[in-house]
Design a protein around this motif. Structure first.
Motif, short mmCIF file in Angstrom:
data_model
loop_
_atom_site.label_atom_id
_atom_site.label_comp_id
_atom_site.label_asym_id
_atom_site.label_seq_id
_atom_site.Cartn_x
_atom_site.Cartn_y
_atom_site.Cartn_z
N VAL A 183 5.57 15.75 -3.27
CA VAL A 183 6.97 15.34 -3.47
C VAL A 183 7.45 14.65 -2.20
O VAL A 183 7.24 15.13 -1.09
N GLY A 184 8.06 13.48 -2.36
CA GLY A 184 8.56 12.69 -1.24
C GLY A 184 7.63 11.56 -0.83
O GLY A 184 8.05 10.64 -0.13
N ASP A 185 6.37 11.59 -1.24
CA ASP A 185 5.43 10.51 -0.94
C ASP A 185 5.76 9.27 -1.77
O ASP A 185 6.30 9.39 -2.87
N SER A 186 5.41 8.11 -1.26
CA SER A 186 5.64 6.87 -2.01
C SER A 186 4.52 5.89 -1.76
O SER A 186 3.73 6.04 -0.82
N PHE A 187 4.47 4.87 -2.62
CA PHE A 187 3.53 3.76 -2.43
C PHE A 187 4.16 2.49 -2.95
O PHE A 187 5.08 2.51 -3.76
N PHE A 188 3.67 1.36 -2.45
CA PHE A 188 4.18 0.03 -2.80
C PHE A 188 3.09 -0.73 -3.55
O PHE A 188 1.92 -0.69 -3.15
N ILE A 189 3.47 -1.40 -4.61
CA ILE A 189 2.55 -2.26 -5.36
C ILE A 189 3.14 -3.67 -5.40
O ILE A 189 4.21 -3.87 -5.98
N PRO A 190 2.47 -4.66 -4.80
CA PRO A 190 2.96 -6.03 -4.91
C PRO A 190 2.72 -6.55 -6.33
O PRO A 190 1.68 -6.29 -6.93
#
Length: 69
Positions: free
Chosen positions: A21-28
């Motif tokens: 919980v709280g982790d994130s990731f970015f996808i272009p």
């Protein structure tokens, strides 16, 4: 090469099984609405809750996915 081939998305493997919980990731992506739908469906299959926002990172359009529960 037509426009569809130029904007085709690769197949993504989402890291939901390894996220806390709280982790994130970015996808272009050039198609943020479509990628938001795909990421949301994958989260539901993994039985986790996420928040997804369209954003820009280092000049690239994409989505950021946060695990919320």
């Amino acid at each position: 090469m037509d426009l569809e081939e130029l904007t085709a998305e690769p197949e993504w493997i989402f890291p939901y099984d390894y996220m806390e919980v709280g982790d994130s990731f970015f996808i272009p992506t050039l198609r943020p609405a479509q990628m938001t739908y795909v990421a949301d469906i994958a989260a539901k299959k993994s039985r986790i809750k996420v928040k997804i926002y369209t954003c820009e990172r280092e000049g690239h359009l994409g989505i950021r996915v946060w695990r919320t529960a």
